[in-house]
Design a protein around this motif. Structure first.
Motif, mmCIF file in Angstrom:
data_model
loop_
_atom_site.group_PDB
_atom_site.id
_atom_site.type_symbol
_atom_site.label_atom_id
_atom_site.label_comp_id
_atom_site.label_asym_id
_atom_site.label_seq_id
_atom_site.Cartn_x
_atom_site.Cartn_y
_atom_site.Cartn_z
ATOM 1 N N PRO A 316 -8.336 -7.964 16.537
ATOM 2 C CA PRO A 316 -9.598 -8.502 16.009
ATOM 3 C C PRO A 316 -10.774 -7.551 16.188
ATOM 4 N N ILE A 350 -20.126 -11.273 17.517
ATOM 5 C CA ILE A 350 -18.816 -11.927 17.462
ATOM 6 C C ILE A 350 -17.756 -11.048 18.118
ATOM 7 N N ARG A 351 -17.853 -9.718 17.877
ATOM 8 C CA ARG A 351 -16.891 -8.789 18.484
ATOM 9 C C ARG A 351 -17.002 -8.792 19.995
ATOM 10 N N GLU A 353 -18.118 -11.348 21.831
ATOM 11 C CA GLU A 353 -17.605 -12.605 22.329
ATOM 12 C C GLU A 353 -16.060 -12.618 22.330
ATOM 13 N N LEU A 354 -15.461 -12.030 21.281
ATOM 14 C CA LEU A 354 -13.997 -11.958 21.221
ATOM 15 C C LEU A 354 -13.451 -11.093 22.348
ATOM 16 N N LEU A 357 -12.886 -12.923 25.627
ATOM 17 C CA LEU A 357 -11.868 -13.992 25.717
ATOM 18 C C LEU A 357 -10.619 -13.496 26.435
#
Length: 357
Positions: A316, A350-351, A353-354, A357
């Motif tokens: 991702p 978003i990157r 936050e990913l 994870l």
């Protein structure tokens, strides 16, 4: 010596038969008469009254029919016709017990399921060769049966002017009313057209029928069967040689050639598709060919699945980075630049936050 005259049928039976004559063929009415004769003769021999006919007596009558050695199909029709007669008596108030209680569905003998028996390819070729090499009308008529799938009764009923042409010049054989009380058109190839023309030239010029006896009468079916057995003598044929097997061979050959079931149903003059479906059970050549083709397709798909490269694993973060770079390179004017910068910031968040994870 003359046979003693049979006593007349009961008045109720004669009235019932008269009601059938307006809607049924004479042959069917004759079969009804035979069935009612068997029922009334048995009742008379037992000194029984039809109005008081009960289930116990019906079972005895069924046992009597079975003891006569009548074929299964004939016995089934006798019982069905008798039940129709008893139903009519019920409606008229002339029978105490219900007809369907006297003769039940479970009383009907089960018909054996016979598959069509076409000739083998080798015996079919030899049989056609022998028939084609002869100039005798009966031999030519039997060959016409093989080329068109006619029933023997339809062959003997063909008129002299039995060929028709459509607006495209295609030639058809007009098959007269036969077993199913229907007419039909069967397409003819050039070879069969020539065969019909030869039969038309042979014999009396102004006769009514295409095939007739030397005395100008309708061809006897038994004679045609005898002729076929003589022609087939010496050929290695499995089972009894009958004229109807020519019809079976015609249908099976068409099915092996890929002709659809509805078309074969039309060509044979079948009313019920289940009659035509029986031919699907014997076309082993077609079944084997389609089965092998299906296996080949399955094998090809399985082989492709084994040799296909494994899909690339999706990352991702890397994918979002590629999208961000793509947006940065394709920004044209000031308005698009501001929009893309805002979108890039969102994609970077978003990157991030990913990544957490």
């Amino acid at each position: 010596m003359k046979r003693p005259a049979r006593p007349p049928l009961a008045e109720t039976a004669e009235d019932f038969l008269s009601s059938l004559e307006t809607t049924l063929k004479p042959s069917t009415c004759s079969h009804y008469r035979l069935s009612l004769r068997l029922l009334h003769d048995w009742l008379d021999s037992k000194r029984l009254r039809l109005k008081a006919f009960n289930r116990e007596q019906a079972v005895q009558w069924l046992a009597y029919l079975a003891s006569r050695g009548t074929g299964t199909g004939s016995r089934l029709m006798i019982i069905l016709y008798a039940r129709g007669y008893l139903r009519a008596l019920n409606e008229a108030g002339l029978l105490r017990a219900a007809a369907d209680t006297l003769l039940r569905r479970a009383d009907m003998p089960k018909l054996p399921v016979y598959l069509p028996r076409p000739f083998s390819q080798a015996s079919d070729r030899e049989l056609q060769r022998r028939l084609a090499s002869s100039s005798q009308p009966y031999h030519r008529g039997l060959l016409l049966m093989r080329h068109t799938g006619l029933r023997i009764g339809e062959l003997s009923g063909l008129t002299l002017n039995c060929m028709r042409q459509d607006e495209l010049g295609n030639t058809f054989l007009k098959v007269p009313l036969g077993k199913m009380n229907t007419e039909r058109l069967v397409p003819l190839n050039e070879e069969t057209v020539s065969l019909v023309k030869e039969l038309q030239r042979d014999g009396r010029p102004h006769r009514e029928l295409l095939l007739e006896t030397p005395r100008g009468r309708r061809t006897d079916r038994g004679q045609l069967r005898k002729v076929l057995r003589r022609v087939a003598a010496g050929i290695d044929i499995d089972g009894k040689v009958t004229t109807h097997r020519l019809r079976h061979t015609y249908a099976t050959t068409l099915m092996n050639a890929g002709v659809s079931l509805p078309v074969i149903m039309k060509l044979l003059g079948h009313r019920d598709y289940r009659m035509t479906l029986r031919y699907t059970n014997i076309t082993l050549e077609t079944v084997g060919r389609e089965y092998r083709a299906a296996l080949s397709q399955l094998e090809t798909r399985y082989r492709l699945a084994l040799t296909a490269p494994e899909p690339t694993r999706l990352e991702p973060g890397e994918a979002l980075g590629d999208i961000i770079r793509w947006l940065q390179k394709r920004t044209a004017d000031e308005a698009q630049r501001k929009t893309s910068q805002a979108l890039v910031k969102r994609l970077r968040r978003i990157r991030t936050e990913l990544g957490g994870l």
